[in-house]
Design an enzyme around this catalytic site. Structure first.
Site, short mmCIF file in Angstrom:
data_model
loop_
_atom_site.label_atom_id
_atom_site.label_comp_id
_atom_site.label_asym_id
_atom_site.label_seq_id
_atom_site.Cartn_x
_atom_site.Cartn_y
_atom_site.Cartn_z
N SER A 115 0.93 -1.11 -0.06
CA SER A 115 -0.02 -0.17 -0.10
C SER A 115 0.80 1.26 0.10
CB SER A 115 -0.98 -0.22 1.26
OG SER A 115 -1.93 1.02 1.01
N HIS B 72 -7.40 -5.81 -0.52
CA HIS B 72 -6.37 -4.85 -0.64
C HIS B 72 -5.02 -5.71 -0.48
CE1 HIS B 72 -3.92 -1.35 -0.23
NE2 HIS B 72 -3.91 -1.45 0.92
N ASP C 236 -8.73 -4.17 -6.03
CA ASP C 236 -8.38 -3.56 -4.88
C ASP C 236 -8.85 -2.03 -4.71
OD1 ASP C 236 -6.75 -1.98 -2.89
OD2 ASP C 236 -4.98 -3.46 -3.52
#
Length: 511
Positions: free
Chosen positions: A226, A481, A453
């Site tokens: 991320s 995610h 995602d």
């Protein structure tokens, strides 16, 4: 919206298991520091920073086989003889020391998430084979968790910030949102006026190179998820030839503006919510009915009703507002393992009981049962983001963009559009700006993207892989995610082959 890797690691439901992929060509073996590493010279270090690069970490036992230490870095790299801060570092030594390749530095995202906590969950976030070959090293970035954290808000103020109306409809509501956001920025500035202007990602990436040297590694081996991919890409931009192997999972495209990121996330959460609703309506007893379109409308109607009349949550002082309800629903988009809990929570909410959604929201926010927060993730998120990218001039700019956001994402567009408002009144100007990262001279860098995602939409991974001079994309067709160690044996096999042997993924690899 941000990654909640600690929460994701706790998901108990099974994820999709997809197979049928193979590795690509062998990449040249990069330099590490273990007994199997080839000899290579260390990167050059500026004289003004030699004190930091020459430091040796002193490790102490901190339980469960981990060792902990502190790394000293300058607050301002333009003034290395000035103030310093200690960064918390944790290490899980390689399971097979004789086969050790070096250190694998990990970052879970946020910004604002604790790398120390993430490393403590190495058994669920990193494969056994990789843990045997590398010391797993986590650190709390500057201003985060246990690394001189910015204490911008009290717990009660954090409750107010999260619980506020995220989609203001009147001038009074806009003024209140503006005041709350401005108050958080001023709180950060009061908490540490020297550090608040230096929690940007470029400074954190420079810290990571100091950490590499202090670990005794000639090259950085790194796994970022991320926001951790943005940190990794920033490192690659600054130190391309200092990279050993780098995996960027759930990627952020560094070329995107703040507005483009907000709109991309709005679309990503909308797509993920439709996937959740589509799964729900195929099940008996789905609280959203039997039609995807109507199911989406029912979620939108629920959020609108929370704006008008919050639900009881079991705590009379904290009803389930639209803000808290949005957090609860958003958590379900990060991992299919939360979908059963979200279905139950929505069923309760439609019966005027907000307890289930509030429990999910608390998990998202790292809010503990006693009302305290496990870290400073909420203000740290803004403290970093507001420095990294410039934003518009205020509420008028947001209002001008609202129609675009709402057309693209009827459920999430308004919330994500208004989300940039705190940065418009931040007490310090942005120091970074969007730009392409090519990392010329780097070894192969692996980028992983998940097609549905919500927080880091798949096109961002495509964009990052394309702009890197030696980028290689792994595509995971699925929900949630990030992808590595999330249930896909195909992704795990490809990432491990790269980390352990330097094997580049096959071109166009899709899992």
């Amino acid at each position: 919206m941000r990654a909640r890797p600690a929460v994701l690691a706790a998901a108990t439901a099974a994820l999709l298991l997809l197979v049928g992929c193979s590795g690509g060509d062998e990449a040249p073996e990069p330099a590490a520091s273990g007994p199997n590493a080839p000899s290579v010279s260390a990167p050059a270090v500026p004289d003004a920073l030699s004190t930091y690069y020459d430091q040796k970490l002193s490790w102490t036992d901190c339980g469960d086989g981990y060792q902990c230490s502190k790394l000293t870095v300058p607050v301002d790299y333009a003034d290395p003889s000035g103030a310093t801060i200690p960064l918390s570092v944790i290490k899980l030594p390689a399971g097979k020391p004789k086969q050790r390749l070096g250190s694998l530095v990990v970052n879970p995202g946020g910004p604002g998430a604790s790398g120390v906590d993430y490393a403590r969950r190495a058994s669920t976030s990193i494969s056994a084979a990789t843990r045997r070959a590398y010391d797993v090293v986590g650190f709390d970035p500057r201003g985060v968790a246990t690394s001189d954290p910015l204490e911008c808000l009290t717990d009660a103020q954090t409750d107010t910030f999260i619980g506020q109306d995220p989609t203001p409809d009147t001038p009074a509501e806009v003024s209140r949102m503006t005041a709350i956001g401005k108050g958080m920025g001023l709180g950060c500035q009061r908490a540490d006026p020297a550090l608040v202007g230096h929690v940007d990602t470029v400074s954190a990436a420079r810290d990571m190179d100091v950490l590499r040297a202090a670990l005794g590694d000639k090259r950085l081996f790194y796994l970022g998820k991320s926001y951790g991919t943005y940190l990794g890409a920033t490192y690659a931009d600054l130190f391309p030839t200092n990279i050993g192997r780098m995996v960027l999972d759930g990627a952020i495209d560094p070329r995107l503006s703040a507005r483009e990121i907000d709109l991309g996330q709005a679309k990503g959460f909308e797509q993920a919510t439709r996937a959740f609703v589509a799964d729900c309506v195929d099940r008996s007893g789905c609280p959203l009915g039997s039609d995807v379109g109507r199911g989406m409308q029912r979620i939108q109607g629920l959020l609108a009703s929370l704006d008008a009349k919050p639900l009881p949550s079991g705590d009379p002082s904290r009803p389930l507002t639209e803000g808290w309800g949005s957090y609860g629903i958003a958590l379900g988009m990060y991992d299919k393992g939360f979908w059963p809990s979200l279905r139950e929570a929505l069923d309760q909410a439609f019966s005027r009981d907000g307890r289930g959604l509030m429990q999910l929201a608390d998990m998202y926010a790292d809010r503990q049962p006693d009302g305290t927060y496990a870290g400073n993730g909420t203000p740290a998120l803004y403290a970093v983001n507001c420095l990294d990218r410039p934003v518009g001039d205020g509420a008028a700019d947001v209002k001008a963009e609202l129609p675009t956001f709402q057309r693209a994402a009827p459920t999430w567009g308004g919330l994500l559009a208004w989300g940039e408002l705190p940065c418009t009144s931040w007490p310090l100007p942005a120091t970074g700006k969007p730009h392409a990262v090519t990392a010329p001279g780097s070894p192969p860098i692996v980028v992983v993207g998940t097609t549905r995602d919500p927080a880091t939409p798949y096109p961002w991974a495509q964009g990052l892989a394309e702009q890197l001079s030696d980028g290689h994309l792994i595509t995971y067709r699925g929900d949630g995610h990030t992808a590595y160690m999330r249930g896909s044996r195909c992704v795990d096999k490809a990432v491990d082959a790269y980390l352990l042997r330097g094997t580049k993924p096959k071109d166009g690899l899709t899992c």
